[in-house]
Motif scaffolding. Structure first.
Motif, mmCIF file in Angstrom:
data_model
loop_
_atom_site.group_PDB
_atom_site.id
_atom_site.type_symbol
_atom_site.label_atom_id
_atom_site.label_comp_id
_atom_site.label_asym_id
_atom_site.label_seq_id
_atom_site.Cartn_x
_atom_site.Cartn_y
_atom_site.Cartn_z
ATOM 1 N N SER A 181 0.809 -1.206 0.000
ATOM 2 C CA SER A 181 0.000 0.000 0.000
ATOM 3 C C SER A 181 0.848 1.264 0.000
ATOM 4 O O SER A 181 0.317 2.369 -0.118
ATOM 5 N N ARG A 182 2.161 1.104 0.129
ATOM 6 C CA ARG A 182 3.067 2.250 0.118
ATOM 7 C C ARG A 182 4.392 1.850 -0.505
ATOM 8 O O ARG A 182 4.701 0.664 -0.643
ATOM 9 N N PHE A 183 5.174 2.854 -0.873
ATOM 10 C CA PHE A 183 6.476 2.602 -1.501
ATOM 11 C C PHE A 183 7.450 2.019 -0.479
ATOM 12 O O PHE A 183 7.526 2.486 0.658
ATOM 13 N N LEU A 184 8.172 0.991 -0.864
ATOM 14 C CA LEU A 184 9.198 0.409 -0.013
ATOM 15 C C LEU A 184 10.572 0.678 -0.612
ATOM 16 O O LEU A 184 10.792 0.411 -1.796
ATOM 17 N N LYS A 185 11.472 1.200 0.185
ATOM 18 C CA LYS A 185 12.833 1.410 -0.255
ATOM 19 C C LYS A 185 13.637 0.144 -0.016
ATOM 20 O O LYS A 185 13.675 -0.369 1.105
ATOM 21 N N MET A 186 14.265 -0.365 -1.066
ATOM 22 C CA MET A 186 15.062 -1.564 -0.915
ATOM 23 C C MET A 186 16.186 -1.320 0.104
ATOM 24 O O MET A 186 16.876 -0.304 0.060
ATOM 25 N N GLY A 187 16.356 -2.266 1.028
ATOM 26 C CA GLY A 187 17.411 -2.152 2.023
ATOM 27 C C GLY A 187 17.026 -1.387 3.270
ATOM 28 O O GLY A 187 17.829 -1.289 4.199
ATOM 29 N N GLN A 188 15.801 -0.842 3.311
ATOM 30 C CA GLN A 188 15.342 -0.090 4.479
ATOM 31 C C GLN A 188 14.519 -1.008 5.379
ATOM 32 O O GLN A 188 13.439 -1.446 5.013
ATOM 33 N N PRO A 189 15.013 -1.339 6.584
ATOM 34 C CA PRO A 189 14.293 -2.267 7.468
ATOM 35 C C PRO A 189 12.906 -1.753 7.839
ATOM 36 O O PRO A 189 12.705 -0.556 8.057
ATOM 37 N N ILE A 190 11.950 -2.662 7.903
ATOM 38 C CA ILE A 190 10.583 -2.334 8.286
ATOM 39 C C ILE A 190 10.024 -3.467 9.152
ATOM 40 O O ILE A 190 10.607 -4.546 9.239
ATOM 41 N N LYS A 191 8.880 -3.210 9.777
ATOM 42 C CA LYS A 191 8.154 -4.235 10.510
ATOM 43 C C LYS A 191 7.069 -4.808 9.609
ATOM 44 O O LYS A 191 6.497 -4.111 8.768
ATOM 45 N N GLY A 192 6.766 -6.079 9.798
ATOM 46 C CA GLY A 192 5.709 -6.711 9.039
ATOM 47 C C GLY A 192 5.112 -7.856 9.833
ATOM 48 O O GLY A 192 5.465 -8.060 11.002
ATOM 49 N N TYR A 193 4.219 -8.609 9.184
ATOM 50 C CA TYR A 193 3.520 -9.696 9.870
ATOM 51 C C TYR A 193 3.468 -10.941 8.981
ATOM 52 O O TYR A 193 3.385 -10.843 7.751
ATOM 53 N N ILE A 194 3.534 -12.092 9.627
ATOM 54 C CA ILE A 194 3.392 -13.351 8.901
ATOM 55 C C ILE A 194 1.934 -13.492 8.460
ATOM 56 O O ILE A 194 1.016 -13.416 9.279
ATOM 57 N N LYS A 195 1.740 -13.673 7.169
ATOM 58 C CA LYS A 195 0.386 -13.859 6.644
ATOM 59 C C LYS A 195 0.082 -15.339 6.447
ATOM 60 O O LYS A 195 -0.998 -15.813 6.791
ATOM 61 N N GLU A 196 1.076 -16.066 5.893
ATOM 62 C CA GLU A 196 0.868 -17.492 5.643
ATOM 63 C C GLU A 196 2.211 -18.190 5.486
ATOM 64 O O GLU A 196 3.130 -17.653 4.862
#
Length: 207
Positions: A181-196
């Motif tokens: 839903s938003r731009f992701l910069k390669m190499g920039q750490p982010i938080k996420g969630y396991i979907k499957e």
């Protein structure tokens, strides 16, 4: 016991004209150079201080209060700051740049490029070094993630399906296009969630 390539909390043994001598609980003392001693505080024996341990340009085990962008056994995207016959040198937040040997280069690099690397200690000399051949360092064993787990993600590359990421410095995962839903910069750490976690071991993620 102090661990090279990691953050450690060590006790002060004594002060010297060169800085603080710290106890590594194994091989004696380690120098924290004066320029890295926090100002405004008088350290006394048995005081504790957080430091990162690495080998300086003369291969001496040294402590610093500088915080590196990545530690041993981790992945990160780092900028190329110099290239010479000895190898490729990366900015990892310390006075001494991190070596990426030419033999560990995945593709040709130039000064100013960003490159995702894995950081490790060289078995032969014990030096901290890096590799851009990250596939060999990812964990191929079955995972124990469950749906909804929050995880650390490092976006690595775009694909036709979405963005490939490294999960918790260990596994490959995929953020599908429908999750972006938003731009992701390669190499920039982010938080996420396991979907499957699929039966074939592949992992889908969400933001």
């Amino acid at each position: 016991m102090a661990i090279v390539g990691k953050q450690n909390r060590l006790k002060v043994v004594r002060r010297s004209e060169f800085g603080l001598m710290l106890d590594d609980e194994k091989d004696g003392t380690i120098l924290l150079p004066r320029r890295h001693v926090p100002k405004g505080r008088e350290f006394e024996p048995d005081d504790a201080i957080n430091v990162f341990l690495y080998y300086d340009s003369e291969d001496r085990l040294t402590a610093t209060t500088q915080v590196p962008k990545v530690q041993v056994d981790q992945f990160a995207s780092l900028k190329v700051v110099d290239i010479n016959r000895a190898g490729i040198f990366l900015d990892w937040g310390l006075d001494k740049d991190l070596l990426l040997p030419h033999s560990e280069e995945f593709k040709p690099l130039q000064v100013g490029d960003d490159v995702v690397v894995y950081v490790f200690r060289d078995d032969r000399r014990g030096r901290i070094t890096s590799s851009a051949k990250i596939e060999r360092y990812l964990d191929k064993t079955p995972t124990n993630y469950t749906t909804g787990d929050q995880v650390d993600l490092l976006p690595v590359s775009g694909t036709d399906l979405g963005v490939k990421v490294i999960i918790n410095h260990a596994h490959w995962g995929l953020l599908h296009k429908s999750e972006l839903s938003r731009f992701l910069k390669m190499g920039q750490p982010i938080k996420g969630y396991i979907k499957e976690v699929r039966r074939d071991g592949k992992i889908s993620l969400s933001l």
